[in-house]
Motif scaffolding. Sequence first.
Motif, mmCIF file in Angstrom:
data_model
loop_
_atom_site.group_PDB
_atom_site.id
_atom_site.type_symbol
_atom_site.label_atom_id
_atom_site.label_comp_id
_atom_site.label_asym_id
_atom_site.label_seq_id
_atom_site.Cartn_x
_atom_site.Cartn_y
_atom_site.Cartn_z
ATOM 1 N N SER A 7 10.179 -12.181 25.245
ATOM 2 C CA SER A 7 9.158 -10.722 24.613
ATOM 3 C C SER A 7 9.829 -11.821 22.162
ATOM 4 O O SER A 7 9.227 -10.873 21.813
ATOM 5 C CB SER A 7 9.660 -9.563 24.472
ATOM 6 O OG SER A 7 11.353 -9.172 24.400
ATOM 7 N N ASN A 8 10.914 -11.825 22.599
ATOM 8 C CA ASN A 8 11.556 -11.827 21.451
ATOM 9 C C ASN A 8 11.148 -12.665 20.629
ATOM 10 O O ASN A 8 10.450 -12.951 19.371
ATOM 11 C CB ASN A 8 12.847 -12.983 21.035
ATOM 12 C CG ASN A 8 13.471 -10.973 21.660
ATOM 13 O OD1 ASN A 8 13.661 -9.948 20.828
ATOM 14 N ND2 ASN A 8 14.830 -11.648 21.729
ATOM 15 N N VAL A 9 9.363 -13.472 21.027
ATOM 16 C CA VAL A 9 9.467 -15.299 20.411
ATOM 17 C C VAL A 9 7.828 -15.019 19.967
ATOM 18 O O VAL A 9 7.606 -15.453 19.788
ATOM 19 C CB VAL A 9 9.114 -16.614 21.395
ATOM 20 C CG1 VAL A 9 11.117 -16.781 20.652
ATOM 21 C CG2 VAL A 9 9.307 -16.651 22.706
ATOM 22 N N LEU A 10 7.256 -13.682 20.875
ATOM 23 C CA LEU A 10 5.950 -13.615 21.261
ATOM 24 C C LEU A 10 5.830 -12.635 19.673
ATOM 25 O O LEU A 10 6.188 -11.534 19.969
ATOM 26 C CB LEU A 10 5.285 -12.917 22.361
ATOM 27 C CG LEU A 10 5.563 -14.581 23.364
ATOM 28 C CD1 LEU A 10 5.276 -13.435 25.078
ATOM 29 C CD2 LEU A 10 4.571 -15.141 23.091
ATOM 30 N N PRO A 11 4.538 -12.431 19.463
ATOM 31 C CA PRO A 11 4.500 -11.433 17.926
ATOM 32 C C PRO A 11 3.996 -10.048 19.028
ATOM 33 O O PRO A 11 3.729 -10.796 19.786
ATOM 34 C CB PRO A 11 3.148 -12.115 18.047
ATOM 35 C CG PRO A 11 2.440 -13.472 18.283
ATOM 36 C CD PRO A 11 3.822 -13.793 19.669
ATOM 37 N N THR A 143 -4.434 -13.226 20.041
ATOM 38 C CA THR A 143 -3.684 -12.924 18.675
ATOM 39 C C THR A 143 -2.705 -11.927 19.934
ATOM 40 O O THR A 143 -1.603 -11.566 20.052
ATOM 41 C CB THR A 143 -3.652 -11.110 18.312
ATOM 42 O OG1 THR A 143 -5.236 -10.879 19.220
ATOM 43 C CG2 THR A 143 -4.813 -11.745 16.968
ATOM 44 N N ASP A 144 -2.605 -11.932 21.718
ATOM 45 C CA ASP A 144 -1.374 -11.313 22.567
ATOM 46 C C ASP A 144 -1.871 -12.514 23.335
ATOM 47 O O ASP A 144 -2.774 -12.168 24.349
ATOM 48 C CB ASP A 144 -3.067 -10.169 23.141
ATOM 49 C CG ASP A 144 -1.342 -9.607 23.914
ATOM 50 O OD1 ASP A 144 -0.328 -10.251 24.703
ATOM 51 O OD2 ASP A 144 -1.723 -8.348 23.627
ATOM 52 N N ILE A 145 -0.902 -13.694 23.445
ATOM 53 C CA ILE A 145 -1.135 -14.480 24.278
ATOM 54 C C ILE A 145 -0.623 -13.974 26.234
ATOM 55 O O ILE A 145 -1.307 -14.596 26.770
ATOM 56 C CB ILE A 145 0.236 -15.676 23.964
ATOM 57 C CG1 ILE A 145 -0.060 -16.351 22.928
ATOM 58 C CG2 ILE A 145 0.673 -16.729 25.378
ATOM 59 C CD1 ILE A 145 0.879 -17.461 22.507
ATOM 60 N N PRO A 146 0.352 -12.669 26.261
ATOM 61 C CA PRO A 146 0.657 -12.935 27.865
ATOM 62 C C PRO A 146 -0.511 -11.613 27.588
ATOM 63 O O PRO A 146 -1.316 -11.720 29.320
ATOM 64 C CB PRO A 146 1.109 -11.921 27.446
ATOM 65 C CG PRO A 146 2.127 -11.573 26.696
ATOM 66 C CD PRO A 146 1.745 -12.191 25.753
ATOM 67 N N LEU A 147 -1.677 -10.976 27.094
ATOM 68 C CA LEU A 147 -2.586 -10.457 27.715
ATOM 69 C C LEU A 147 -4.050 -11.514 27.772
ATOM 70 O O LEU A 147 -4.102 -11.636 29.389
ATOM 71 C CB LEU A 147 -2.904 -9.532 26.372
ATOM 72 C CG LEU A 147 -4.599 -8.915 27.246
ATOM 73 C CD1 LEU A 147 -4.501 -7.611 28.471
ATOM 74 C CD2 LEU A 147 -5.147 -8.156 25.324
ATOM 75 N N ALA A 148 -3.677 -12.490 27.609
ATOM 76 C CA ALA A 148 -4.906 -13.738 27.236
ATOM 77 C C ALA A 148 -3.953 -14.223 28.945
ATOM 78 O O ALA A 148 -5.251 -14.557 30.045
ATOM 79 C CB ALA A 148 -4.728 -14.099 26.342
#
Length: 245
Positions: A7-11, A143-148
Motif C-alpha cells: 500500500s505504501n508504493v501504490l498511489p 488510476t487504481d491498479i488493485p481495483l483493475a
Amino acid sequence: MSKASLSNVLPDPQQAETGKAHQVQQMFDRIAGSYDRLNNLISMGFHKQWKRLACDKLNLKAGQKALDVCTGTGDLLTYLLPVVGEQGQVCGLDFSENMLSFARKRYENTPNVSLTQGDALSLPYPDNTFDGAIISFGLRNVTDIPLALREMHRVIKPGGWMVNLDTAPKPLLPGMQFYFANIMPLIGGALAKDNQAYQYLSSSTQHFLTPNELRLAFEEAGCLNVSSETLMLGSVSLQAGQKPA
C-alpha cells in the motif's frame, strides 16, 4: 513484501492526479494512428514475442472465451484468436474510442471478436464470464491498479488465468533504462509528433510497480499459483495468476 508495504508504493486512488484518466484517454486518442508502428519500432519487434508468451500463460483452449483489457488497436487479439479458434470468442475493451476504431477496422470481418469502449476499473461484464483475461501495456495507465486486477479476477471463471504484460521500472542493464528514459521519447515524439505522450509513457514506466510488487498485487486480488518474471534484460515484466477453482 507485506500488504502494508504494498500500500505504501501504490498511489491512493482518492488522491490520484486530478483528471489523469481523462488526460490519458486523450493522449491515446491522439496517438492511435501511429501506435502500432511505433510499438514495433520502439520494442525492436520484440513485443510480438512477449505478447505470444503472455497469451500462452492464459492456458486457453479451443472454444473458450478470452478478454483483452486495454486492448487499444487490438493487436494482442491476433495472438488469442488462433488459440480459441472459430468456435471461441475474444473480447477487447478500451477507453479510447480512437484506438478502438482501428481495432474495429482490423476485425470487421471476424465475427468472433467483440470490441467495447469501457473502463478497466468497472468492467461491463458479469462475474465468471471469461476463461481468461489479459492486460498488455495498460496496467500502469490506470488510476487504481488493485481495483483493475480485482475486476479482471471477478470476470474470469474459477480455475481461469489472468495475465499482465508491461514495462518494468528497473532493467538489469543500465543502457536499457537510458533507452526507455531518453531515446524512446525522442523516437516517439519525432514520429508521432507528440512529445508529451511519449514522455508520459517513459515516466509511467519509471514509476510503475516492480515485478515483485505486481506478484503481490495479483495475490491480493485473489489469485493463486502466481508467477512473475522479467524479459528483455529486466525491462519487461510478466505476471500470471489463477482464480481459485
